[in-house]
Each structure stands twice: as structure tokens, then as C-alpha cells.
Enzyme design. Structure first.
Site, PDB file in Angstrom:
ATOM      1  CD  GLN A   1       1.010 -17.034  -2.555  1.00  0.00           C
ATOM      2  OE1 GLN A   1       2.007 -17.467  -2.008  1.00  0.00           O
ATOM      3  NE2 GLN A   1       0.130 -17.825  -3.116  1.00  0.00           N
TER       4      GLN A   1
ATOM      5  CB  SER B   1       4.977 -14.297   3.973  1.00  0.00           C
ATOM      6  OG  SER B   1       4.885 -15.665   3.650  1.00  0.00           O
ATOM      7  CG  LEU B   2       7.053 -14.024  -1.977  1.00  0.00           C
ATOM      8  CD1 LEU B   2       8.011 -15.106  -2.433  1.00  0.00           C
ATOM      9  CD2 LEU B   2       5.903 -13.850  -2.964  1.00  0.00           C
TER      10      LEU B   2
ATOM     11  CD  GLN C   1       8.970 -16.672   5.618  1.00  0.00           C
ATOM     12  OE1 GLN C   1       8.561 -17.411   4.735  1.00  0.00           O
ATOM     13  NE2 GLN C   1       9.451 -15.467   5.377  1.00  0.00           N
TER      14      GLN C   1
END
Length: 304
Positions: A19, A97-98, A256
Site C-alpha cells: 500500500q 506487507s500487502l 503479519q
């Protein structure tokens, strides 16, 4: 966990952004130039039940900052760019992350059709957690990781929530927590010697204990989804280690949400295991810059 092992000297690591890498007009060229990408982008609209591609192609910065749009948009763009390059065969993958969801599709752990609803559910759960437990994040520049960790612990000892959240590269660590905790930590870390402590324009305290309520919602969705053994090692954020086992991957994906993104350590591990070239698939070029700072002797670029 899959044992770490050396790979071919010219092994390619494919990495996927998270993101914040979105931009107006994203994936439009892919849609126009690649039949495989066009099919996937069209499928995304059907899966989500709204016209995501219209928002990606024509939406404003503000439209694309909405979490329920941002996360699916970055994921779809990243996977579309990957499928548009059939000759790109990664020896290993990772996502920030994402971006870990994109990496799982590239490694064959998840199908695109299964992964996109998970990404959408993750975005909804994180947005709800932000509303329940307001918080923010800040980038700390020019301090050693240990110094940032100690500063966070000092503030947390006073009762505020603040943790190290994104180990992006040496000298760049993002912290996350309550608004008061971040304000205090920025003051402490600047006094410690940080070159800069920059509050980030984010909607919540991602990768911190304040995201805990999002885990239950995502856990249900993950349990209903089929995860297959990975075709190549996936270096996951929570431990920066290579995984191929579906059960381990699922557990790490869930952890996560509240654990830090160990990107520095992931790139170091991939480099140690033989990756000399890193290819970024997705909007933007942030990860290429981070790779260059983490392992200057590696090469990093994006697909043509």
C-alpha cells in the site's frame, strides 16, 4: 520452514510492493498492451462486484487512498504485471506487507480468484480496526534499528502503544502505534539523533497490536481458502525466512497484521540464498530503491 539453501548464482527474486505505491492511471498501459493482464483486470471487477479498473484508470489520488480500493488495486496491478511477463520465472519471491499476497499468487500458493477476495477482506478488516483503535505511523530516518527499538520500548513503558513496524532498509524504519505514542516516540528519537521523524499520512497503526481485531476476520477468510505448496520459496514478512508449506504460510500471513515487516532482513536472506537480481512487479519503484540500499552489489529493476 523450508531450509535456506543456495540457488543458482543468477537467481531472480521477484518482489511486490504494498500500500502506498498506487497512482492515478495505474495499470492502464497493461490493460491496453497485454491480453493476459486485460483478462485478469476484467476478472477483478467481476470478483469484487464493483468497477475497480475504472477507479484505477480514472480515479483521483483521493479515490485511490481509500483502503477498500487501495489494497485490491495494488494487488491487481502487481499480479497483472507478473502475468504479462510469462518468461519471468522467479527462483524466489517476497512482497512488502500487502505485496505478500501478490507473491503468493506468483508462487502458486493462491489462485488470483482466491487471493483477491482475501485482499478485499483484509482491507475491510484493517479499516474497521483503524476505526476501533485509532492510530498512526511515522518514518524514522538516520538511526540504527536497535536505537529505534529502544526508543519505542521507552515510550511503551509509559503505557502508550508504539512498535517498530517496517524495517525498510538500514537507516529507515517505520514505527506504528497510538497517536500519542507516535508523537512521544518521534520526540524521543529525534533527541536520540534521528535525522528526521516524519508522521505518515496513513489511516491507522498498521503492523502493530492495534490491528489485532482484524486478525479474527481475516482468519475466517483464510481458513475457507485453499493454499497450495509453493512452487518456489516465499520469503515472508514476519520472519524473513523462506517458506513453501501451506500451513506455515497461512499462519505467517495472519501474524503479519500485527507483526513488523522485516523487509531489510528478507532482502538480505534472499541475497544470501543466491538472488543477485531483484525484479519489482507492481506500481512504482520503491522496492528497487530499498534493495539498492540493503544490498548494493545486487541489481534491481522492474519488468519492461
Amino acid at each position: 520452514m523450508t531450509p535456506s539453501h543456495p540457488t543458482d548464482a543468477a537467481a531472480v527474486a521477484v518482489v511486490f510492493p504494498g500500500q502506498g505505491s498506487q497512482f492515478p492511471g495505474m495499470a492502464r498501459e497493461l490493460f491496453e498492451q497485454s491480453e493476459a493482464a486485460r483478462a485478469l483486470l476484467t476478472q477483478a471487477n467481476d470478483i469484487l462486484g464493483f468497477n475497480l479498473t475504472k477507479l484505477m484508470f480514472e480515479g483521483t489520488d483521493e479515490d485511490l487512498r481509500r483502503t477498500d480500493v487501495t489494497q485490491p488495486a495494488v494487488f491487481v496491478h502487481s499480479v497483472a504485471q507478473f502475468v504479462a511477463q510469462p518468461d519471468l520465472q522467479p527462483a524466489m519471491v517476497a512482497g512488502h506487507s500487502l505485496g505478500e499476497f501478490s507473491a503468493l499468487v506468483a508462487a502458486g500458493v493462491l489462485t488470483f480468484a482466491d487471493a483477491l477476495p482475501l485482499v478485499a477482506r483484509r482491507a475491510q478488516a484493517m479499516q474497521a480496526a483503524c476505526e476501533e483503535q485509532p492510530g498512526t505511523m511515522a518514518a524514522i530516518l538516520g538511526l540504527a534499528d536497535e536505537a529505534v527499538e529502544q526508543g519505542c520500548q521507552q515510550v511503551a513503558a509509559g503505557g502508550d502503544v508504539v512498535v517498530a513496524a517496517n524495517y525498510n532498509c538500514p537507516g529507515q524504519l517505520v514505527i506504528s502505534g497510538s497517536t500519542a505514542g507516535i508523537t512521544k516516540a518521534c520526540e524521543v528519537l529525534k533527541a536520540t539523533g534521528a535525522k528526521r521523524a516524519l508522521p505518515l499520512p496513513v489511516g491507522g497503526a498498521f503492523h502493530s497490536p492495534l490491528m489485532q481485531s482484524a486478525q479474527a476476520a481475516l482468519a475466517e477468510a483464510i481458513e475457507r481458502t485453499t493454499f497450495s505448496p509453493a512452487r518456489c520459496p516465499v520469503y515472508q514478512n514476519v520472519d524473513a525466512a523462506p517458506h513453501t508449506d501451506p500451513a506455515e504460510i497461512k499462519a505467517n500471513l495472519l501474524a503479519q497484521l500485527t507483526a513488523p515487516v522485516r523487509w531489510t532482513q528478507s532482502v538480505q536472506a534472499m541475497f544470501r540464498d543466491g538472488a543477485t537480481h531483484f525484479v519489482e512487479c507492481g506500481p512504482g519503484k520503491v522496492l528497487q530503491g530499498l534493495v539498492n540500499k540493503i544490498e548494493p552489489t545486487a541489481t534491481a529493476g522492474s519488468v519492461a
